[in-house]
Design a protein around this motif. Structure first.
Motif, PDB file in Angstrom:
ATOM      1  N   LYS A 284       1.018  -1.594  -0.274  1.00 46.08           N
ATOM      2  CA  LYS A 284      -0.133   0.861   0.001  1.00 46.08           C
ATOM      3  C   LYS A 284       1.171   1.126   0.057  1.00 46.08           C
ATOM      4  O   LYS A 284       0.683   2.232  -0.481  1.00 46.08           O
ATOM      5  CB  LYS A 284      -1.178  -0.287   1.413  1.00 46.08           C
ATOM      6  N   LYS A 285       1.620   1.033   1.143  1.00 52.15           N
ATOM      7  CA  LYS A 285       2.481   2.069   0.803  1.00 52.15           C
ATOM      8  C   LYS A 285       3.366   2.614  -0.814  1.00 52.15           C
ATOM      9  O   LYS A 285       2.873   3.878  -0.971  1.00 52.15           O
ATOM     10  CB  LYS A 285       3.555   2.160   1.577  1.00 52.15           C
ATOM     11  N   PRO A 286       3.877   1.903  -0.988  1.00 48.01           N
ATOM     12  CA  PRO A 286       4.508   2.640  -2.494  1.00 48.01           C
ATOM     13  C   PRO A 286       3.376   2.668  -3.114  1.00 48.01           C
ATOM     14  O   PRO A 286       3.749   3.626  -4.530  1.00 48.01           O
ATOM     15  CB  PRO A 286       6.109   0.602  -2.903  1.00 48.01           C
TER      16      PRO A 286
ATOM     17  N   GLU B  80       0.721   4.057  -3.263  1.00 44.11           N
ATOM     18  CA  GLU B  80       0.622   5.535  -2.606  1.00 44.11           C
ATOM     19  C   GLU B  80       1.162   6.604  -2.834  1.00 44.11           C
ATOM     20  O   GLU B  80       0.975   7.504  -4.074  1.00 44.11           O
ATOM     21  CB  GLU B  80      -0.087   5.224  -1.531  1.00 44.11           C
ATOM     22  N   ALA B  81       2.851   6.369  -2.896  1.00 43.55           N
ATOM     23  CA  ALA B  81       3.831   6.775  -2.985  1.00 43.55           C
ATOM     24  C   ALA B  81       3.502   7.118  -4.825  1.00 43.55           C
ATOM     25  O   ALA B  81       3.883   8.706  -5.566  1.00 43.55           O
ATOM     26  CB  ALA B  81       4.603   6.094  -3.169  1.00 43.55           C
TER      27      ALA B  81
ATOM     28  N   ASP C  12       0.639   9.577  -5.803  1.00 43.04           N
ATOM     29  CA  ASP C  12       1.187  10.411  -6.109  1.00 43.04           C
ATOM     30  C   ASP C  12       2.163  11.352  -7.194  1.00 43.04           C
ATOM     31  O   ASP C  12       2.369  12.476  -6.966  1.00 43.04           O
ATOM     32  CB  ASP C  12       1.964  10.646  -4.290  1.00 43.04           C
TER      33      ASP C  12
ATOM     34  N   TYR D 121      -6.577   6.168  -4.215  1.00 42.99           N
ATOM     35  CA  TYR D 121      -6.084   5.865  -3.375  1.00 42.99           C
ATOM     36  C   TYR D 121      -6.863   5.416  -1.494  1.00 42.99           C
ATOM     37  O   TYR D 121      -7.069   4.970  -0.658  1.00 42.99           O
ATOM     38  CB  TYR D 121      -6.579   7.487  -3.054  1.00 42.99           C
TER      39      TYR D 121
ATOM     40  N   THR E 102      -5.466   2.647   0.362  1.00 45.59           N
ATOM     41  CA  THR E 102      -4.962   3.332   0.891  1.00 45.59           C
ATOM     42  C   THR E 102      -4.950   2.824   2.032  1.00 45.59           C
ATOM     43  O   THR E 102      -6.333   3.024   2.751  1.00 45.59           O
ATOM     44  CB  THR E 102      -3.392   3.456  -0.004  1.00 45.59           C
ATOM     45  N   ASP E 103      -3.861   4.045   3.311  1.00 46.00           N
ATOM     46  CA  ASP E 103      -4.268   4.340   3.845  1.00 46.00           C
ATOM     47  C   ASP E 103      -4.589   6.550   4.450  1.00 46.00           C
ATOM     48  O   ASP E 103      -4.512   6.712   4.882  1.00 46.00           O
ATOM     49  CB  ASP E 103      -3.106   4.203   4.930  1.00 46.00           C
TER      50      ASP E 103
ATOM     51  N   LYS F  43      -7.487  12.563   8.904  1.00 48.76           N
ATOM     52  CA  LYS F  43      -6.241  11.240   7.817  1.00 48.76           C
ATOM     53  C   LYS F  43      -6.797   9.298   8.966  1.00 48.76           C
ATOM     54  O   LYS F  43      -5.830   9.055   8.295  1.00 48.76           O
ATOM     55  CB  LYS F  43      -4.738  11.791   8.128  1.00 48.76           C
TER      56      LYS F  43
ATOM     57  N   ASN G 295      -9.226   4.329   6.614  1.00 46.92           N
ATOM     58  CA  ASN G 295      -7.859   4.004   6.222  1.00 46.92           C
ATOM     59  C   ASN G 295      -7.688   2.439   6.249  1.00 46.92           C
ATOM     60  O   ASN G 295      -8.139   1.406   7.054  1.00 46.92           O
ATOM     61  CB  ASN G 295      -6.850   4.477   7.539  1.00 46.92           C
ATOM     62  N   GLY G 296      -7.099   2.376   5.299  1.00 41.21           N
ATOM     63  CA  GLY G 296      -7.138   0.530   5.340  1.00 41.21           C
ATOM     64  C   GLY G 296      -7.686  -0.508   4.713  1.00 41.21           C
ATOM     65  O   GLY G 296      -8.165  -1.575   4.762  1.00 41.21           O
TER      66      GLY G 296
END
Length: 759
Positions: free
Chosen positions: A571-573, A575-576, A579, A621, A624-625, A749, A753-754
């Motif tokens: 999820k983090k990559p 989301e990045a 972006d 998104y 993602t979180d 935020k 989430n998630g």
């Protein structure tokens, strides 16, 4: 000419046409000032929104009744063009032509009269879905039009004391015919798309003298047949008003007359207008909004109106012409044509499944009839058959989506048969129809569609010389379609088919390059082809992608978003990377980029709001979180690219394809994956949205304190129960649920989430 005496001097004021200004003052079909009390839902519809295209096609102001055969728009380049070349009696297919040209004239009838263009003033033109009026400023002629279902009505107001005529012509090559049955009657035939005879019957309110033209010859007469023929009718000099009522048929001249007699024979112009306005009022009132700005309401209701342009019902007294078997057919149900499923499967079909599921079922049954008649399940069904366009068999996705949303009134077994035949036997080549090729065998056997290496000569003759192989786009699209087929197989208890096509639904993984983190092409031997996914692939990237580059196709795995997230490392990559999409530069001038990718308009970084494959991306998104980033992006995109003016559509609108995205996103939810009966939550622009459902229930979205600034969800509930996931199901919607959101100026935020959908 009127004279006014002012300060001892004579001031001559040229009155363009007194009746025009009288109409402007009293005409109920002109929208009231929407900033004043008493405004109606209909007053927010402005068909001129988007009438200037970003780079490609403008969005036309179209007068029509919802999903009906007669569609009208003045023929001109776009809103910037101050000359109209003609008025069509109907648009046969969205951006695929029209029939029977009509124009008023004060000229002496000669060969050049038909070529003359008519100047108009934008500010004296009225565009409403049910009524059109323009003032031809050079000649002083007012033209009005009102659409029916298979009939229409023109009203012309001429200046007194001049010769006046109506000129008829055709738009298409091929045989045509005109026949004046009397001084007040006309019938016509025009050949559309090479072999389809379209018929017209009409009546004039005033008798006239007829004539015909062929080549440079113009003569009095009543009959003409052949190619390139024209006709005219002239009226006495004392005539100031002429009405022309007519009907269209795709079956016969006799049927055209029957359509006329059944729909419009005894109708006044005003009654046709009033009936159309009532129909549109009922249609638009199904979705009511509160709050939002005037601009947001105008954009929203205009988008909603555009969602009813197509498909269109071409049934005439239980008969219809089908280009799929080139015959007149009889059916107790309506037969619909004019759909581009590549553009409409994402949002337009899902929207109709909410607002009018019975009509959607009739459209899907029309798809089934087309399969029965032609042997293939169509993807771009139009009047002349399945238009070979774009790529993929996304009608499979539409059929699955409808099935899972409870639509049952279509032959699902026959539909499945057609879906499966396409998947096993049809070619995946873009812009081609017919049996599979050697390239399709590679897809079936190896799980990807092969590309050519740069500079390598094409080896398959059937490949379109401009559209190319689109190898990555084809593989990703086919994976979605195969997934849809597997899900339908599972629902219908076809276990072996499910196992086969579920595996093929994972074919997208075969083109994932873990080193470059893009979906990239392979050749027929399985070797990677080294490309720059941002710019390589020729015009529109078509060697590998389609109209868009690798940044857009990076996200084309709607059917397995968790699997796509895993490919990107979690999820983090993921989301990045999202972006980065909105911030990534072009690495060249806009001129250079758009010279190669003219469809990739509405840019934010590498994100293209102007093309359908991008619709779902800002909603990713929600996996993602950071669901708050979906809320931020959606509001920004709506505000930046969907203004309520002539530039207010960032790409080809595609007959409701893009407008449905605006409708969903403005209401605050979106069908993330057609085929999964669920919606993901964005950020509603209105404080309250109420959808009156066909089952008598109402689905309501309440967004407390929503405003331009207050776009972030602070908390949510569904039917009074706390909701901490940005999802709800179609079942909850049609059961008349209430989604309640508390909105604020800064993101919460932690909300949503998630979380993933659990039905």
């Amino acid at each position: 000419m009127k004279k006014y005496i002012l300060a001892g001097k004579t001031v001559l004021l040229l009155v363009l046409q007194s009746v025009v200004f009288q109409n402007v003052k009293a005409n109920p079909h002109i929208p009231v000032d929407t900033s004043a009390p008493g405004r109606r839902t209909l007053d927010y519809i402005d068909p001129t929104i988007g009438n200037v295209g970003q780079l490609l096609e403008p969005t036309r102001p179209t007068m029509h009744l919802p999903n009906q055969l007669i569609r009208f728009t003045p023929q001109r380049k776009d809103y910037m063009d101050d000359q109209i070349s003609s008025f069509p009696l109907t648009i046969v297919s969205h951006r695929l032509g029209q029939v029977f040209s009509l124009k008023p004239s004060l000229e002496k009838i000669g060969p050049g009269a038909w070529q003359s263009k008519m100047s108009y003033d934008n500010n004296l033109e009225i565009n409403r879905p049910w009524y059109y009026s323009t003032y031809l400023i050079d000649d002083g002629i007012t033209v009005e039009f009102a659409p029916g279902k298979k009939a229409g009505c023109f009203r012309f107001q001429f200046p007194a004391g001049k010769d006046k005529s109506l000129l008829f012509d055709v738009y298409n090559d091929g045989e045509a015919a005109w026949h004046f049955l009397s001084a007040r009657e006309i019938s016509g035939m025009e050949t559309y798309n090479g072999d389809i005879k379209v018929y017209m019957y009409g009546m004039f309110s005033v008798p006239g003298t007829s004539g015909v033209s062929s080549g440079d010859a113009v003569a009095a007469g009543t009959d003409a047949a052949g190619k390139g023929i024209k006709a005219y009718i002239s009226f006495p000099a004392a005539t100031t008003k002429v009405e022309f009522r007519y009907a269209i048929s795709y079956i016969s001249a006799a049927q055209a007359k029957r359509n006329y007699e059944e729909e419009i024979v005894d109708k006044s112009f005003e009654s046709v207008v009033d009936n159309g306005e009532k129909i549109w009022s009922k249609t638009m009132s199904q979705v009511k909004v509160e709050g939002g700005t005037e601009a947001q309401r105008r954009s929203f209701y205009t988008a909603l109106y555009r969602c009813y342009e197509r498909m269109v019902d071409i049934t005439e007294d239980s008969l219809y012409y089908s280009g799929f078997n080139k015959k007149i057919n009889r059916d107790a149900r309506p037969f619909y044509v004019d759909d581009w499923s590549w553009d409409t499967y994402l949002a337009l079909h899902p929207l109709r499944m909410i607002l009018d599921p019975a009509r959607e079922e009739d459209m899907l049954q029309s798809y089934v009839r087309m399969y029965e008649q032609a042997g293939w399940m169509p993807t771009f069904p139009v009047l002349f058959g399945d238009h070979a366009c774009m790529n993929g068999f996304h009608s499979s996705v539409v059929l699955l989506d409808a099935w899972r949303k409870g639509l049952r009134n279509f032959d699902v077994q026959k539909a499945y048969e057609g879906m499966k035949k396409n998947a096993e036997e049809a070619t995946l080549l873009p812009w081609r129809n017919g049996p599979k090729t050697s390239l399709d065998d590679i897809y079936h056997n190896n799980g990807y569609f092969p590309a050519l290496n740069p500079g390598e000569k094409e080896t398959v003759d059937l490949v379109h010389p401009f559209e190319k192989r689109q190898a990555v786009a084809v593989t990703l699209g086919a994976s979605y379609d195969d997934w849809a087929l597997s899900q339908m197989a599972m629902d219908l208890g076809k276990k072996d088919d499910y196992a086969l096509f579920a595996k093929r639904g994972m074919n997208y993984k075969n083109l994932w390059n873990p080193q470059k983190q893009f979906f990239l092409p392979k050749d027929d031997k399985g070797n990677w082809i080294d490309i720059d996914p941002k710019f390589d692939g020729g015009p529109g990237g078509r060697d590998y992608y389609d109209e868009n580059n690798g940044w857009t196709y990076l996200w084309q795995v709607q059917e397995d978003i968790p699997g796509m997230i895993n490919l990107m490392g979690g999820k983090k990559p993921f989301e990045a990377r999202l972006d980065q999409l909105y911030r990534e530069g072009l690495d060249r001038s806009k001129y250079d980029f758009w010279h190669k990718f003219p469809d990739a308009t509405g840019l934010v970084g590498q994100y293209s709001m102007g093309n359908e494959p991008s619709f779902h991306i800002p909603y990713l998104y929600n996996f993602t979180d950071a669901p708050w980033k979906t809320q931020k992006r959606i509001r920004f995109l709506l505000d930046a690219w969907f203004k309520d003016n002539i530039f207010g559509i960032p790409g080809d609108e595609d007959g409701g394809g893009m407008s449905a995205f605006v409708v969903f996103s403005s209401m605050g939810f979106y069908p993330m994956t057609p085929g999964i009966p669920a919606y993901t939550i964005g950020s509603p622009v209105f404080s309250k949205i109420t959808i009156s459902l066909p089952n008598g229930k109402k689905f309501t979205v309440i967004a407390h304190h929503a405003s331009v600034v207050n776009k972030y969800i602070q908390s949510a509930s569904f039917d009074g129960k706390p909701l901490n996931t940005p999802w709800f199901t179609h079942r909850q919607l049609v059961n008349g649920g209430v989604l309640e959101l508390a909105m604020g100026p800064k993101p919460n935020k932690s909300w949503g989430n998630g979380s993933v959908l659990k039905d």
